[in-house]
Design a protein around this motif. Structure first.
Motif, PDB file in Angstrom:
ATOM      1  N   UNK A  41       0.847  -1.198   0.000  1.00 57.08           N
ATOM      2  CA  UNK A  41       0.000   0.000   0.000  1.00 57.08           C
ATOM      3  C   UNK A  41       0.883   1.249   0.000  1.00 57.08           C
ATOM      4  N   UNK A  42       1.921   1.254   0.833  1.00 57.92           N
ATOM      5  CA  UNK A  42       2.833   2.403   0.894  1.00 57.92           C
ATOM      6  C   UNK A  42       3.564   2.571  -0.437  1.00 57.92           C
ATOM      7  N   UNK A  43       4.030   1.478  -1.016  1.00 59.21           N
ATOM      8  CA  UNK A  43       4.729   1.552  -2.313  1.00 59.21           C
ATOM      9  C   UNK A  43       3.806   2.062  -3.423  1.00 59.21           C
ATOM     10  N   UNK A  44       2.579   1.568  -3.457  1.00 60.17           N
ATOM     11  CA  UNK A  44       1.630   2.028  -4.487  1.00 60.17           C
ATOM     12  C   UNK A  44       1.312   3.511  -4.312  1.00 60.17           C
ATOM     13  N   UNK A  45       1.139   3.920  -3.072  1.00 58.00           N
ATOM     14  CA  UNK A  45       0.885   5.331  -2.821  1.00 58.00           C
ATOM     15  C   UNK A  45       2.046   6.176  -3.335  1.00 58.00           C
ATOM     16  N   UNK A  46       3.275   5.764  -3.024  1.00 57.43           N
ATOM     17  CA  UNK A  46       4.454   6.512  -3.480  1.00 57.43           C
ATOM     18  C   UNK A  46       4.549   6.514  -5.005  1.00 57.43           C
ATOM     19  N   UNK A  47       4.171   5.417  -5.648  1.00 61.49           N
ATOM     20  CA  UNK A  47       4.201   5.362  -7.121  1.00 61.49           C
ATOM     21  C   UNK A  47       3.151   6.291  -7.722  1.00 61.49           C
ATOM     22  N   UNK A  48       1.993   6.386  -7.086  1.00 60.35           N
ATOM     23  CA  UNK A  48       0.913   7.237  -7.583  1.00 60.35           C
ATOM     24  C   UNK A  48       1.095   8.713  -7.220  1.00 60.35           C
ATOM     25  N   UNK A  49       1.922   8.977  -6.213  1.00 61.14           N
ATOM     26  CA  UNK A  49       2.173  10.346  -5.744  1.00 61.14           C
ATOM     27  C   UNK A  49       3.683  10.523  -5.566  1.00 61.14           C
ATOM     28  N   UNK A  50       4.427  10.623  -6.662  1.00 61.65           N
ATOM     29  CA  UNK A  50       5.891  10.626  -6.596  1.00 61.65           C
ATOM     30  C   UNK A  50       6.493  11.757  -5.771  1.00 61.65           C
ATOM     31  N   UNK A  51       5.770  12.832  -5.545  1.00 65.81           N
ATOM     32  CA  UNK A  51       6.300  13.917  -4.706  1.00 65.81           C
ATOM     33  C   UNK A  51       6.551  13.458  -3.271  1.00 65.81           C
ATOM     34  N   UNK A  52       5.887  12.397  -2.841  1.00 68.00           N
ATOM     35  CA  UNK A  52       6.024  11.912  -1.470  1.00 68.00           C
ATOM     36  C   UNK A  52       6.981  10.734  -1.337  1.00 68.00           C
ATOM     37  N   UNK A  53       7.478  10.236  -2.458  1.00 67.08           N
ATOM     38  CA  UNK A  53       8.311   9.028  -2.445  1.00 67.08           C
ATOM     39  C   UNK A  53       9.477   9.149  -1.469  1.00 67.08           C
ATOM     40  N   UNK A  54      10.208  10.250  -1.523  1.00 69.52           N
ATOM     41  CA  UNK A  54      11.395  10.399  -0.681  1.00 69.52           C
ATOM     42  C   UNK A  54      11.047  10.473   0.808  1.00 69.52           C
ATOM     43  N   UNK A  55       9.800  10.753   1.138  1.00 69.85           N
ATOM     44  CA  UNK A  55       9.384  10.793   2.544  1.00 69.85           C
ATOM     45  C   UNK A  55       8.878   9.444   3.034  1.00 69.85           C
ATOM     46  N   UNK A  56       8.689   8.495   2.117  1.00 71.77           N
ATOM     47  CA  UNK A  56       8.087   7.207   2.471  1.00 71.77           C
ATOM     48  C   UNK A  56       8.968   6.003   2.207  1.00 71.77           C
ATOM     49  N   UNK A  57       9.839   6.107   1.184  1.00 74.07           N
ATOM     50  CA  UNK A  57      10.611   4.942   0.753  1.00 74.07           C
ATOM     51  C   UNK A  57      12.109   5.224   0.760  1.00 74.07           C
ATOM     52  N   UNK A  58      12.883   4.176   0.992  1.00 72.71           N
ATOM     53  CA  UNK A  58      14.337   4.261   0.849  1.00 72.71           C
ATOM     54  C   UNK A  58      14.670   4.322  -0.639  1.00 72.71           C
ATOM     55  N   UNK A  59      15.907   4.636  -0.997  1.00 69.16           N
ATOM     56  CA  UNK A  59      16.289   4.609  -2.414  1.00 69.16           C
ATOM     57  C   UNK A  59      16.064   3.236  -3.065  1.00 69.16           C
ATOM     58  N   UNK A  60      16.066   2.168  -2.253  1.00 74.22           N
ATOM     59  CA  UNK A  60      15.829   0.812  -2.762  1.00 74.22           C
ATOM     60  C   UNK A  60      14.349   0.470  -2.874  1.00 74.22           C
ATOM     61  N   UNK A  61      13.468   1.411  -2.500  1.00 77.43           N
ATOM     62  CA  UNK A  61      12.033   1.176  -2.620  1.00 77.43           C
ATOM     63  C   UNK A  61      11.385   0.511  -1.424  1.00 77.43           C
ATOM     64  N   UNK A  62      12.102   0.417  -0.320  1.00 76.94           N
ATOM     65  CA  UNK A  62      11.532  -0.164   0.893  1.00 76.94           C
ATOM     66  C   UNK A  62      10.915   0.948   1.742  1.00 76.94           C
ATOM     67  N   UNK A  63       9.793   0.682   2.414  1.00 75.32           N
ATOM     68  CA  UNK A  63       9.219   1.695   3.298  1.00 75.32           C
ATOM     69  C   UNK A  63      10.215   2.088   4.398  1.00 75.32           C
ATOM     70  N   UNK A  64      10.301   3.371   4.669  1.00 79.89           N
ATOM     71  CA  UNK A  64      11.184   3.856   5.724  1.00 79.89           C
ATOM     72  C   UNK A  64      10.738   3.293   7.070  1.00 79.89           C
ATOM     73  N   UNK A  65      11.688   2.909   7.884  1.00 72.54           N
ATOM     74  CA  UNK A  65      11.338   2.293   9.170  1.00 72.54           C
ATOM     75  C   UNK A  65      11.041   3.318  10.253  1.00 72.54           C
ATOM     76  N   UNK A  66      11.501   4.547  10.085  1.00 72.73           N
ATOM     77  CA  UNK A  66      11.360   5.517  11.172  1.00 72.73           C
ATOM     78  C   UNK A  66      10.071   6.334  11.139  1.00 72.73           C
ATOM     79  N   UNK A  67       9.261   6.190  10.100  1.00 72.51           N
ATOM     80  CA  UNK A  67       7.971   6.884  10.116  1.00 72.51           C
ATOM     81  C   UNK A  67       6.984   6.055  10.937  1.00 72.51           C
ATOM     82  N   UNK A  68       5.997   6.704  11.516  1.00 70.76           N
ATOM     83  CA  UNK A  68       4.960   6.003  12.275  1.00 70.76           C
ATOM     84  C   UNK A  68       3.757   5.791  11.364  1.00 70.76           C
TER      85      UNK A  68
END
Length: 80
Positions: free
Chosen positions: A20-47
Motif C-alpha cells: 500500500x505504501x509503495x503504491x501510494x508513493x508510485x501514484x504520488x511521486x512527490x512523497x516518495x522520498x518521505x516514504x521509501x528508501x532509495x531501494x524502494x523499501x518503506x522507511x522504518x522511522x515513520x509512524x
C-alpha cells in the motif's frame, strides 16, 4: 504538513501494508522520498497507523490493510 497543496487524505487500495505504501508513493511521486528508501523499501522511522492502531515496526511487513481502512502516516519528531 507534508502536502504542498494542503491535501491530507488520499484514496488507496487494500493489501499488504508495505505494498500500500509503495503504491501510494508510485501514484504520488512527490512523497516518495518521505516514504521509501532509495531501494524502494518503506522507511522504518515513520509512524504508521491502520485505522486507529499504531503498527509496530516489527509487524508492518505482515500487516494487511483491509478495504475501507484509513492509513495514517505520522512524521517522526525529535525531542524529548
Amino acid at each position: 504538513m507534508w502536502t504542498q497543496d494542503g491535501r491530507t487524505d488520499f484514496d488507496t487500495d487494500e493489501g499488504p501494508l508495505h505494498d500500500v505504501i509503495r503504491r501510494f508513493a508510485a501514484n504520488h511521486p512527490d512523497y516518495r522520498h518521505r516514504l521509501l528508501t532509495p531501494d524502494g523499501e518503506p522507511l522504518s522511522y515513520i509512524n504508521i497507523c491502520v485505522d486507529d492502531d499504531l503498527i509496530p515496526r516489527h509487524r508492518r511487513q505482515h500487516t494487511r490493510v483491509p478495504a475501507d481502512s484509513t492509513v495514517t502516516i505520522i512524521a517522526p519528531m525529535a525531542g524529548g
